[in-house]
Design a protein around this motif. Sequence first.
Motif, short mmCIF file in Angstrom:
data_model
loop_
_atom_site.label_atom_id
_atom_site.label_comp_id
_atom_site.label_asym_id
_atom_site.label_seq_id
_atom_site.Cartn_x
_atom_site.Cartn_y
_atom_site.Cartn_z
N ALA A 1 0.81 -1.23 0.00
CA ALA A 1 0.00 0.00 0.00
C ALA A 1 0.84 1.27 0.00
O ALA A 1 0.31 2.37 -0.19
N VAL A 2 2.15 1.12 0.20
CA VAL A 2 3.01 2.30 0.26
C VAL A 2 3.20 2.89 -1.15
O VAL A 2 3.72 2.23 -2.03
N GLN A 3 2.74 4.11 -1.33
CA GLN A 3 2.81 4.73 -2.65
C GLN A 3 4.04 5.62 -2.80
O GLN A 3 4.53 5.80 -3.91
N ASP A 4 4.47 6.20 -1.71
CA ASP A 4 5.61 7.11 -1.80
C ASP A 4 6.28 7.23 -0.44
O ASP A 4 5.61 7.19 0.60
N GLU B 1 8.25 10.72 5.48
CA GLU B 1 6.87 10.96 5.07
C GLU B 1 6.45 9.80 4.18
O GLU B 1 7.09 9.52 3.17
N VAL B 2 5.39 9.12 4.58
CA VAL B 2 4.95 7.92 3.87
C VAL B 2 3.51 8.11 3.40
O VAL B 2 2.65 8.55 4.17
N ASP B 3 3.29 7.79 2.14
CA ASP B 3 1.95 7.86 1.53
C ASP B 3 1.35 6.46 1.49
O ASP B 3 1.95 5.57 0.90
N LEU B 4 0.21 6.28 2.10
CA LEU B 4 -0.45 4.97 2.06
C LEU B 4 -1.74 5.09 1.26
O LEU B 4 -2.55 5.98 1.48
N GLN B 5 -1.92 4.12 0.36
CA GLN B 5 -3.03 4.15 -0.57
C GLN B 5 -4.29 3.61 0.10
O GLN B 5 -4.25 2.58 0.78
N MET C 1 -6.58 3.62 2.71
CA MET C 1 -6.57 2.87 3.96
C MET C 1 -7.33 3.63 5.02
O MET C 1 -7.24 4.85 5.10
N THR D 1 -0.35 -0.62 10.15
CA THR D 1 0.66 -0.81 9.10
C THR D 1 1.93 -0.01 9.41
O THR D 1 3.06 -0.53 9.29
N MET E 1 5.68 -1.44 9.95
CA MET E 1 6.77 -0.97 9.10
C MET E 1 7.95 -0.48 9.93
O MET E 1 9.11 -0.76 9.62
#
Lengths: 81, 81
Positions: free
Chosen positions: A32-35, B43-47, B49, B57, B61
């Motif tokens: 699910a990590v996009q960036d 900085e983490v982008d999660l799709q 969720m 998550t 991580m």
Amino acid sequence: MKAKIYITLKDGIHDPQGQAVQQSLHTLGFEAVQDVRMGKFLEVDLQDMEKESAEATIKKMCQKLLANTVIEDFQYELFDS
Amino acid sequence: MKAKIYITLKDGIHDPQGQAVQQSLHTLGFEAVQDVRMGKFLEVDLQDMEKESAEATIKKMCQKLLANTVIEDFQYELFDS
């Protein structure tokens, strides 16, 4: 005063370290990590200083040493210690 | 969801990088700096969720990859993206 300083790459600046972390997270199953963008975080203790002069000092420290302002932005928060 | 993750060395763990930064700040004339601790900021982008599963998550991580929990602590904040 204590300061928390956050240094991040400016938008649009390539972040190979972040990409490597993202790739590793995918490999571990975190699809699910996009960036991921990597930055630096510093906690700095300043001795006997008023809030205003501490703020000016932190700004100067970031501009002169801690951040590369061509490619990085910095933010900070101040706390009484 | 977006997450901001802060990874810091636990209290008492030696921080040579922070000491080097402190020394450099002193050399530049910032004598008021008493202590510097270096950490990491991600900085983490999660799709797509929900907040709860995003939180779980992010924790996993950090424990599996991002932080070395023997010597590091992690904190995080979640935001709607």
